[in-house]
Design a protein around this motif. Structure first.
Motif, PDB file in Angstrom:
ATOM      1  N   PRO A 306       0.845  -1.208   0.000  1.00 27.81           N
ATOM      2  CA  PRO A 306       0.000   0.000   0.000  1.00 27.81           C
ATOM      3  C   PRO A 306       0.870   1.243   0.000  1.00 27.81           C
ATOM      4  CG  PRO A 306       0.004  -1.033   2.168  1.00 27.81           C
ATOM      5  CD  PRO A 306       0.731  -1.966   1.254  1.00 27.81           C
ATOM      6  N   VAL A 307       0.301   2.352  -0.502  1.00 29.32           N
ATOM      7  CA  VAL A 307       1.081   3.569  -0.734  1.00 29.32           C
ATOM      8  C   VAL A 307       0.600   4.710   0.147  1.00 29.32           C
ATOM      9  CG1 VAL A 307       1.759   5.285  -2.464  1.00 29.32           C
ATOM     10  CG2 VAL A 307       1.536   2.875  -3.108  1.00 29.32           C
ATOM     11  N   ILE A 308       1.534   5.315   0.872  1.00 28.56           N
ATOM     12  CA  ILE A 308       1.249   6.525   1.655  1.00 28.56           C
ATOM     13  C   ILE A 308       1.392   7.705   0.704  1.00 28.56           C
ATOM     14  CG2 ILE A 308       1.899   7.928   3.639  1.00 28.56           C
ATOM     15  CD1 ILE A 308       3.234   5.432   4.823  1.00 28.56           C
ATOM     16  N   LYS A 309       0.278   8.299   0.314  1.00 23.04           N
ATOM     17  CA  LYS A 309       0.315   9.403  -0.645  1.00 23.04           C
ATOM     18  C   LYS A 309       0.806  10.688   0.043  1.00 23.04           C
ATOM     19  CE  LYS A 309      -1.151   6.850  -3.957  1.00 23.04           C
ATOM     20  NZ  LYS A 309      -2.462   6.933  -4.588  1.00 23.04           N
ATOM     21  N   ASP A 310       1.657  11.445  -0.639  1.00 20.76           N
ATOM     22  CA  ASP A 310       2.202  12.715  -0.137  1.00 20.76           C
ATOM     23  C   ASP A 310       2.808  12.556   1.255  1.00 20.76           C
ATOM     24  OD1 ASP A 310       1.587  14.577  -2.335  1.00 20.76           O
ATOM     25  OD2 ASP A 310      -0.489  14.097  -1.857  1.00 20.76           O
ATOM     26  N   ALA A 311       3.682  11.570   1.388  1.00 17.44           N
ATOM     27  CA  ALA A 311       4.316  11.317   2.690  1.00 17.44           C
ATOM     28  C   ALA A 311       5.120  12.510   3.166  1.00 17.44           C
ATOM     29  CB  ALA A 311       5.211  10.083   2.600  1.00 17.44           C
ATOM     30  N   GLN A 312       5.661  13.294   2.230  1.00 12.20           N
ATOM     31  CA  GLN A 312       6.483  14.450   2.606  1.00 12.20           C
ATOM     32  C   GLN A 312       5.670  15.524   3.327  1.00 12.20           C
ATOM     33  OE1 GLN A 312       5.241  14.121  -0.431  1.00 12.20           O
ATOM     34  NE2 GLN A 312       4.247  16.101  -0.718  1.00 12.20           N
ATOM     35  N   ALA A 313       4.345  15.515   3.193  1.00 12.81           N
ATOM     36  CA  ALA A 313       3.497  16.536   3.807  1.00 12.81           C
ATOM     37  C   ALA A 313       2.950  16.098   5.171  1.00 12.81           C
ATOM     38  CB  ALA A 313       2.329  16.871   2.880  1.00 12.81           C
ATOM     39  N   LYS A 314       3.345  14.924   5.654  1.00 14.69           N
ATOM     40  CA  LYS A 314       2.798  14.397   6.907  1.00 14.69           C
ATOM     41  C   LYS A 314       3.869  14.392   7.991  1.00 14.69           C
ATOM     42  CE  LYS A 314      -0.706  11.445   4.737  1.00 14.69           C
ATOM     43  NZ  LYS A 314      -0.622  12.074   3.423  1.00 14.69           N
ATOM     44  N   ASN A 315       3.427  14.686   9.228  1.00 18.99           N
ATOM     45  CA  ASN A 315       4.351  14.609  10.359  1.00 18.99           C
ATOM     46  C   ASN A 315       4.417  13.159  10.848  1.00 18.99           C
ATOM     47  OD1 ASN A 315       2.221  14.086  12.281  1.00 18.99           O
ATOM     48  ND2 ASN A 315       1.772  16.284  12.310  1.00 18.99           N
ATOM     49  N   PRO A 316       5.331  12.850  11.781  1.00 18.19           N
ATOM     50  CA  PRO A 316       5.488  11.450  12.209  1.00 18.19           C
ATOM     51  C   PRO A 316       4.209  10.817  12.745  1.00 18.19           C
ATOM     52  CG  PRO A 316       7.400  12.724  12.884  1.00 18.19           C
ATOM     53  CD  PRO A 316       6.406  13.701  12.339  1.00 18.19           C
ATOM     54  N   GLU A 339      -5.065   2.690  -3.478  1.00 15.71           N
ATOM     55  CA  GLU A 339      -4.114   2.661  -2.365  1.00 15.71           C
ATOM     56  C   GLU A 339      -2.974   1.679  -2.610  1.00 15.71           C
ATOM     57  OE1 GLU A 339      -7.045   3.792   1.391  1.00 15.71           O
ATOM     58  OE2 GLU A 339      -6.882   1.685   0.758  1.00 15.71           O
ATOM     59  N   LEU A 340      -3.034   0.949  -3.717  1.00 15.91           N
ATOM     60  CA  LEU A 340      -2.023  -0.056  -4.015  1.00 15.91           C
ATOM     61  C   LEU A 340      -1.213   0.277  -5.260  1.00 15.91           C
ATOM     62  CD1 LEU A 340      -4.197  -3.236  -3.331  1.00 15.91           C
ATOM     63  CD2 LEU A 340      -2.448  -2.263  -1.830  1.00 15.91           C
ATOM     64  N   GLN A 341      -1.305   1.511  -5.727  1.00 18.02           N
ATOM     65  CA  GLN A 341      -0.567   1.885  -6.924  1.00 18.02           C
ATOM     66  C   GLN A 341      -0.115   3.341  -6.835  1.00 18.02           C
ATOM     67  OE1 GLN A 341      -3.159   1.979 -10.440  1.00 18.02           O
ATOM     68  NE2 GLN A 341      -4.918   1.789  -9.083  1.00 18.02           N
ATOM     69  N   GLY A 342       0.785   3.714  -7.726  1.00 13.20           N
ATOM     70  CA  GLY A 342       1.252   5.097  -7.780  1.00 13.20           C
ATOM     71  C   GLY A 342       2.442   5.399  -6.904  1.00 13.20           C
ATOM     72  N   GLY A 343       3.102   4.370  -6.344  1.00 13.30           N
ATOM     73  CA  GLY A 343       4.257   4.622  -5.489  1.00 13.30           C
ATOM     74  C   GLY A 343       5.449   5.150  -6.274  1.00 13.30           C
ATOM     75  N   THR A 344       6.253   5.983  -5.619  1.00 11.79           N
ATOM     76  CA  THR A 344       7.472   6.510  -6.240  1.00 11.79           C
ATOM     77  C   THR A 344       8.737   5.982  -5.569  1.00 11.79           C
ATOM     78  OG1 THR A 344       7.412   8.470  -4.805  1.00 11.79           O
ATOM     79  CG2 THR A 344       6.289   8.620  -6.933  1.00 11.79           C
ATOM     80  N   LEU A 345       8.601   5.400  -4.383  1.00  8.91           N
ATOM     81  CA  LEU A 345       9.716   4.831  -3.629  1.00  8.91           C
ATOM     82  C   LEU A 345       9.109   3.902  -2.584  1.00  8.91           C
ATOM     83  CD1 LEU A 345      12.800   4.840  -2.841  1.00  8.91           C
ATOM     84  CD2 LEU A 345      12.252   6.704  -1.263  1.00  8.91           C
ATOM     85  N   THR A 346       9.786   2.803  -2.276  1.00  7.05           N
ATOM     86  CA  THR A 346       9.253   1.826  -1.322  1.00  7.05           C
ATOM     87  C   THR A 346      10.212   1.635  -0.158  1.00  7.05           C
ATOM     88  OG1 THR A 346       7.949   0.640  -2.981  1.00  7.05           O
ATOM     89  CG2 THR A 346       8.557  -0.579  -1.025  1.00  7.05           C
ATOM     90  N   VAL A 347       9.626   1.453   1.026  1.00  6.64           N
ATOM     91  CA  VAL A 347      10.377   1.061   2.218  1.00  6.64           C
ATOM     92  C   VAL A 347       9.887  -0.321   2.634  1.00  6.64           C
ATOM     93  CG1 VAL A 347      10.770   1.510   4.665  1.00  6.64           C
ATOM     94  CG2 VAL A 347      10.833   3.393   3.043  1.00  6.64           C
ATOM     95  N   THR A 348      10.806  -1.246   2.839  1.00  6.19           N
ATOM     96  CA  THR A 348      10.436  -2.581   3.284  1.00  6.19           C
ATOM     97  C   THR A 348      11.206  -2.923   4.542  1.00  6.19           C
ATOM     98  OG1 THR A 348      10.381  -4.940   2.682  1.00  6.19           O
ATOM     99  CG2 THR A 348      12.160  -3.614   1.737  1.00  6.19           C
ATOM    100  N   SER A 349      10.480  -3.332   5.576  1.00  5.23           N
ATOM    101  CA  SER A 349      11.109  -3.609   6.866  1.00  5.23           C
ATOM    102  C   SER A 349      10.578  -4.924   7.417  1.00  5.23           C
ATOM    103  CB  SER A 349      10.813  -2.487   7.866  1.00  5.23           C
ATOM    104  OG  SER A 349      11.260  -2.840   9.162  1.00  5.23           O
ATOM    105  N   LEU A 350      11.497  -5.775   7.876  1.00  8.00           N
ATOM    106  CA  LEU A 350      11.107  -7.022   8.510  1.00  8.00           C
ATOM    107  C   LEU A 350      11.021  -6.886  10.022  1.00  8.00           C
ATOM    108  CD1 LEU A 350      13.227  -9.560   6.429  1.00  8.00           C
ATOM    109  CD2 LEU A 350      10.772  -9.161   6.302  1.00  8.00           C
TER     110      LEU A 350
END
Length: 433
Positions: A306-316, A339-350
């Motif tokens: 899933p994609v967090i849209k406009d992550a740069q505009a959100k606080n922690p 919500e499952l498309q349009g990503g520009t960068l991905t973070v993956t954490s185990l």
């Protein structure tokens, strides 16, 4: 009675076909109007299909894992009376095809079902009678083993361990004792487990698992990956996180992930080649201003992003809310297609399973993916404000990044991670605008 053919509708994603993931109804089952009867998967999401009529299912398109083209038959339903005209028109519009004349369809089926039985009898009479099958070959007689001499206690122990006493070398008198059994086990470690292996299992690769397999294969086949890993001291970051959580009020509890995403978003404007998508066919790289950050989430069906849209505009704290909401939607299968498309960068954490380092596979057509690894405590040399070097226990975390070498140079990837490292090791700067 009338037969209603429900054709695979155009879901509006520009697709030519969809995959059958799971049937909720089978041939012979009754179905009600608006009841879900099958889940169909596109490249983006799983979409349930609902029946527009009440009736009985007569025919289905295929089994789980089969592909169904847009406009082709998905299910045939027998209904009482005539099929309402509005249902026929709506179904035809959804598949972008004109409805077949109902009378022709019914007459064609009746003609097939009521074909002359005498024709079938004549065909049978014309065929030669099959030759009688040969007698089955008798099964070979089981191999008879000589009786093994052993006490009841030794026999019971061997049975519990799954050991065939005929394979154990006995003492000189021909009797197997506990010592002989111990010697056999010492030379055949794990014998019991090997003697009774778990049965092989074949499982058809369908649905989300097939999509993951296809996407990962395409990514590795088309993208020349390279990875870079750096160690970060997150001791002060963990102190800051604990302080923020102790005074959070009604705000969500912070994990390290929202703080990491905030740091990533702060540094991306200096490295626009990281926050990009590459069109292979057009040969065009689009460097995005907004950060639409994909978040790899493990589900029972497989990995979803899933994609967090406009992550740069959100606080922690806003990021923490979005992370929780999207992860839950992915796990429950309620994530929307957008919500499952349009990503520009991905973070993956185990998370705690993150290991020492990872080399994640890029989520094509993105050009980079970042993988934070497990936080561990280790002794480190630290220089204090007095200039004296001493050993302290510190919290360390490796940051991995995989990049598309067609778009991102190794120098750029290393420089970005080093800039991210400096921010994580001076965490107060993360919250400064």
């Amino acid at each position: 009675m009338a037969k209603f053919t429900f054709n695979m509708p155009d879901i509006g994603e520009g697709i030519a076909e969809a995959e059958i993931v799971q049937w909720h109804k089978q041939v012979g089952d009754q179905i009600s109007e608006d009841e879900e009867f099958v889940d169909m998967m596109t490249d983006k999401a799983t979409v349930p299909m609902e029946s527009p009529v009440n009736g009985k299912i007569l025919e289905i398109a295929g089994g789980e894992g089969d592909m169904v083209s847009i406009g082709s038959m998905l299910v045939v339903i027998e209904v009482e009376g005539e099929v309402p005209e509005d249902v026929v028109e709506e179904t035809a519009a959804a598949t972008d095809t004109a409805p077949a004349p109902k009378d022709d369809v019914v007459e064609e089926r009746i003609e097939v079902e009521n074909s002359d039985a005498s024709d079938a009898d004549d065909a049978l009479a014309a065929d030669p009678q099959p030759e009688p099958l040969p007698a089955p070959t008798p099964a070979p007689e089981p191999v008879q083993h000589a009786k093994v001499l052993a006490t009841p206690a030794v026999r019971k122990r061997a049975k519990d361990l799954g050991v065939d006493l005929a394979q154990v070398k006995p003492a000189e008198d021909g009797r197997v004792r506990h010592g002989d059994l111990d010697q056999f086990l010492s030379y055949n470690a794990g014998y019991g487990a090997a003697a009774a292996p778990r049965a092989d299992e074949e499982k058809k690769v369908i649905g989300m698992r097939r999509r993951i397999a296809e996407n990962m294969a395409a990514s590795k086949r088309n993208i020349p990956h390279f990875s870079y890993v750096e160690e970060c001291d997150v001791t002060d970051l963990e102190v800051l996180r604990a302080q923020l959580n102790s005074n959070r009020g009604d705000k969500p509890k912070l994990t390290i992930l929202p703080l990491l995403i905030t740091a990533i978003c702060k540094k991306l404007p200096d490295f626009p080649m990281i926050n990009a998508r590459y069109d292979d066919e057009g040969g065009v790289v689009t460097r995005h201003g907004a950060v639409h950050l994909g978040m790899a989430a493990q589900t029972d069906a497989g990995l979803m992003v899933p994609v967090i849209k406009d992550a740069q505009a959100k606080n922690p704290w806003q990021l923490a809310n979005e992370i929780s909401r999207l992860a839950e939607a992915a796990r429950t299968g309620t994530a929307k297609s957008e919500e499952l498309q349009g990503g520009t960068l991905t973070v993956t954490s185990l998370g705690p399973l993150g290991g020492v380092a990872t080399t994640p596979v890029i989520n094509r057509p993105e050009v980079a993916i970042i993988g934070p690894n497990r936080i561990i405590e280790r002794p480190m040399y630290v220089t204090g404000s007095d200039g004296v070097e001493r050993i302290e226990k510190r919290k360390l975390m490796n940051i991995s990044i995989s990049c598309d070498h067609r778009v991102v140079d190794g120098w750029d990837a290393a420089s970005f991670v080093q800039a991210l490292k400096r921010l994580l090791e001076t965490p107060a700067l993360i919250l400064v605008d």
